[in-house]
Design a protein around this motif. Structure first.
Motif, PDB file in Angstrom:
ATOM      1  N   ARG A 147     -11.719  -3.615  17.101  1.00 20.42           N
ATOM      2  CA  ARG A 147     -10.855  -3.116  16.026  1.00 20.42           C
ATOM      3  C   ARG A 147     -11.278  -1.705  15.596  1.00 20.42           C
ATOM      4  O   ARG A 147     -10.437  -0.820  15.429  1.00 20.42           O
ATOM      5  N   GLY A 199      -2.880  -5.346   8.833  1.00 18.40           N
ATOM      6  CA  GLY A 199      -4.193  -4.721   8.701  1.00 18.40           C
ATOM      7  C   GLY A 199      -4.379  -3.409   9.443  1.00 18.40           C
ATOM      8  O   GLY A 199      -4.692  -2.370   8.841  1.00 18.40           O
ATOM      9  N   THR A 226      -5.947  -4.108  18.642  1.00 18.59           N
ATOM     10  CA  THR A 226      -6.767  -5.122  17.958  1.00 18.59           C
ATOM     11  C   THR A 226      -7.271  -6.205  18.906  1.00 18.59           C
ATOM     12  O   THR A 226      -8.145  -6.988  18.536  1.00 18.59           O
ATOM     13  N   THR A 238       2.833  -9.865   5.154  1.00 17.12           N
ATOM     14  CA  THR A 238       2.666  -8.610   5.902  1.00 17.12           C
ATOM     15  C   THR A 238       3.586  -7.540   5.333  1.00 17.12           C
ATOM     16  O   THR A 238       3.180  -6.392   5.108  1.00 17.12           O
ATOM     17  N   LYS A 275      -1.820  -0.566   8.491  1.00 20.21           N
ATOM     18  CA  LYS A 275      -2.095  -0.001   7.156  1.00 20.21           C
ATOM     19  C   LYS A 275      -3.341   0.865   7.196  1.00 20.21           C
ATOM     20  O   LYS A 275      -3.382   1.944   6.585  1.00 20.21           O
ATOM     21  N   ALA A 276      -4.367   0.410   7.927  1.00 16.60           N
ATOM     22  CA  ALA A 276      -5.610   1.185   8.010  1.00 16.60           C
ATOM     23  C   ALA A 276      -5.371   2.547   8.649  1.00 16.60           C
ATOM     24  O   ALA A 276      -5.909   3.571   8.195  1.00 16.60           O
ATOM     25  N   GLN A 327       2.518  -5.925   2.080  1.00 17.43           N
ATOM     26  CA  GLN A 327       1.490  -4.881   2.225  1.00 17.43           C
ATOM     27  C   GLN A 327       2.073  -3.586   2.789  1.00 17.43           C
ATOM     28  O   GLN A 327       1.790  -2.498   2.296  1.00 17.43           O
ATOM     29  N   ALA A 353       1.528  -8.227  11.748  1.00 15.22           N
ATOM     30  CA  ALA A 353       0.249  -8.154  11.032  1.00 15.22           C
ATOM     31  C   ALA A 353       0.156  -6.777  10.372  1.00 15.22           C
ATOM     32  O   ALA A 353       0.634  -5.782  10.925  1.00 15.22           O
ATOM     33  N   THR A 363       3.985  -3.742  14.862  1.00 18.24           N
ATOM     34  CA  THR A 363       2.989  -4.395  14.002  1.00 18.24           C
ATOM     35  C   THR A 363       2.530  -5.759  14.509  1.00 18.24           C
ATOM     36  O   THR A 363       1.484  -6.254  14.079  1.00 18.24           O
TER      37      THR A 363
END
Length: 276
Positions: free
Chosen positions: A234, A265, A199, A25, A268-269, A28, A263, A260
């Motif tokens: 999501r 994803g 999420t 994680t 970052k998105a 990224q 995680a 976070t």
């Protein structure tokens, strides 16, 4: 517009798999060049060693790592030793919190409030640490009144805090009003909004109930309507939180601090959508 500073919160993993997941994680998220990352500290110091191990691991990667430190259930001597350990590892940034008393533990400890912890850190270490404190735009769930909550926040800053991170929220107006009210009390430190990516509907509602964050009814109802459709949850969550972040940035928020949950994803998105 000046660049927006990012920061990320992690929690100490409890298993070897968790350690590896967190490293992946971080790999990224560190590409986004955060100003710092923070690591949580369990109630009554229950994750003390895990927090230290994780912080040291992150600091080795050349990142400004800020351990959370809570005072509830702790003695001054134990806090003194933790501060000594952090300094010995070159840590110069701390998130100072009151924390929660673990169930079954009857002793509040020698320091009862975060303002006392901030003052203690300053007395013991001078300016060795940059100190972050928590802020609650929608008010701390145990606050006696909005005014009392705001005054408690101002007291933490006056005790020596350098900046603040808010509890997450989904109503930008709550943040802007809190900012305005804090400035009227003479608080002039940066107050960075805390951001919770969406999420998982059940998890979000549970967390929000515990910490007093309001999930707008229209958001909750839409999330609920998706049932077990994770992709729809999501996608909708990304839209909601990205729009929130955009409004915060456009109106002058000094940064964004992402919770976070270890995680990468969704965080970052959101940052990519915002072109951060």
């Amino acid at each position: 517009m000046k660049p927006i500073e990012l920061s990320f919160e992690f929690f100490p993993p409890k298993t070897p798999d968790g350690v590896e997941k967190l490293r992946a994680t971080r790999a990224q998220l560190l590409t986004l060049k955060p100003r710092f990352v923070s690591v949580t500290f369990g109630a009554g110091g229950s994750t003390q060693q895990g927090t230290l191990d994780t912080i040291v691991d992150i600091a080795k990667e050349g990142v400004d790592a800020a351990p959370h430190l809570s005072c509830i259930g702790s003695t001054k001597e134990s806090l003194r030793e933790i501060l000594r350990q952090y300094r010995s590892h070159g840590i110069r940034h701390i998130v100072a919190l009151r924390g929660d008393l673990p169930s079954g533990m009857g002793e509040m400890g020698e320091l009862r409030y975060a303002s006392e912890l901030v003052a203690f850190i300053r007395e013991e270490t001078g300016d060795a640490f940059h100190i972050e404190v928590a802020a609650y735009p929608e008010y701390h769930p145990q606050a006696r009144s909005p005014r009392h909550d705001l005054e408690a926040f101002a007291k933490k800053v006056k005790a020596g805090a350098n900046s603040a991170i808010t509890q997450y929220f989904f109503n930008a107006d709550a943040y802007f009003r809190f900012l305005e009210d804090a400035r009227k009390l003479g608080v002039d430190v940066p107050i960075v909004p805390g951001i919770m990516p969406i999420t998982n509907y059940t998890q979000l509602m549970r967390f929000s109930e515990m910490c007093g964050a309001e999930v707008p009814r229209w958001v909750a109802k839409r999330l609920e309507s998706f049932g077990d459709d994770r992709e729809s949850i999501r996608a909708f969550g990304l839209d909601v939180v990205t729009d929130l972040c955009r409004r915060l940035i456009e109106n002058g928020a000094p940064g964004l601090h992402f919770y976070t949950l270890n995680a990468a994803g969704a965080t970052k998105a959101i940052c990519e959508r915002l072109d951060l």
